[in-house]
Scaffold this active site. Structure first.
Site, PDB file in Angstrom:
ATOM      1  N   HIS A 185     -64.544  -2.961  78.789  1.00 37.03           N
ATOM      2  CA  HIS A 185     -63.246  -3.597  78.598  1.00 37.03           C
ATOM      3  C   HIS A 185     -62.620  -3.087  77.300  1.00 37.03           C
ATOM      4  O   HIS A 185     -63.290  -2.442  76.498  1.00 37.03           O
ATOM      5  CB  HIS A 185     -63.401  -5.127  78.524  1.00 37.03           C
ATOM      6  CG  HIS A 185     -64.145  -5.559  77.313  1.00 37.03           C
ATOM      7  ND1 HIS A 185     -65.528  -5.584  77.249  1.00 37.03           N
ATOM      8  CD2 HIS A 185     -63.710  -5.962  76.079  1.00 37.03           C
ATOM      9  CE1 HIS A 185     -65.905  -5.988  76.050  1.00 37.03           C
ATOM     10  NE2 HIS A 185     -64.828  -6.218  75.313  1.00 37.03           N
ATOM     11  N   HIS A 210     -60.111   0.402  71.580  1.00 36.29           N
ATOM     12  CA  HIS A 210     -61.229   1.270  71.976  1.00 36.29           C
ATOM     13  C   HIS A 210     -62.037   0.568  73.062  1.00 36.29           C
ATOM     14  O   HIS A 210     -61.947  -0.651  73.223  1.00 36.29           O
ATOM     15  CB  HIS A 210     -62.138   1.571  70.779  1.00 36.29           C
ATOM     16  CG  HIS A 210     -62.912   0.372  70.342  1.00 36.29           C
ATOM     17  ND1 HIS A 210     -62.350  -0.632  69.570  1.00 36.29           N
ATOM     18  CD2 HIS A 210     -64.189  -0.013  70.592  1.00 36.29           C
ATOM     19  CE1 HIS A 210     -63.247  -1.570  69.356  1.00 36.29           C
ATOM     20  NE2 HIS A 210     -64.377  -1.226  69.975  1.00 36.29           N
TER      21      HIS A 210
END
Length: 192
Positions: A60, A142
């Site tokens: 995620h 990220h």
């Protein structure tokens, strides 16, 4: 009889019970095709850096980390987050990186996404209105692909294109084999 034994019999009052909490964060949650592409990139990066690969079901991009929130506040949070004025958008994840301080290998963006940052700002603004605390450090978009990775030179990778059309609220549940995540609610972004 011990103090805990006395408390169980009702002879003395036990201290106030701690409120139940859930460890929460808002995130972009990939669809199956994006998850598969991220997982392939994780396998590829693992060949370069080693470490421990993240499970595909945990991949995620965190938008806002809330931390431990009392369970009693979760309903207010779910009802309070609405009308995010952001449309669906594309992310081009094309940059690998490594953070030596925590030995994380990640995939991110070589070019910032103004739409992604607008989504993060909108969520933070609504959390402030709801008076719900969150981690206010600068957002570094990220996807963690490796943990305990020694790192090295950042290899170039095939980009992962992600058509973002929703965001989610996730509860993290620590387990012996790492965190397991429960998606509590999904919000759709407007179609462009």
């Amino acid at each position: 009889m011990t103090e805990s034994g006395l408390a169980e019999t009702g002879l003395i009052e036990s201290g106030p019970a701690k409120p139940a909490t859930r460890r929460l964060f808002f995130a972009l949650w990939p669809d199956d095709a994006t998850r598969n592409a991220l997982n392939r990139t994780g396998k590829w990066l693992h060949q370069h850096w080693g470490g421990r690969r993240m499970r595909a079901d945990t991949l995620h991009l965190t938008l806002v980390f809330l931390g431990d929130l009392p369970a009693a506040q979760i309903d207010a949070l779910l009802q309070g987050i609405q009308n995010i004025p952001i449309g669906a958008f594309e992310l081009n994840l094309d940059q690998t990186g490594h953070w030596p301080h925590n030995r994380i290998g990640w995939l991110g963006l070589s070019q910032p996404s103004q739409t992604l940052e607008s989504l993060v700002r909108a969520l933070r603004d609504q959390l402030r209105i709801l008076d719900i605390p969150f981690d206010a450090r600068p957002h570094t978009p990220h996807i963690t692909l490796l943990r305990k990775a020694p790192g090295g030179a950042a290899p170039e990778c095939l980009p992962v294109n992600w058509g973002v059309d929703r965001f989610v609220l996730v509860a993290s549940n620590p387990q012996a084999d790492g965190a397991h995540y429960d998606v509590l609610q999904t919000w759709r972004l407007a179609k462009q």
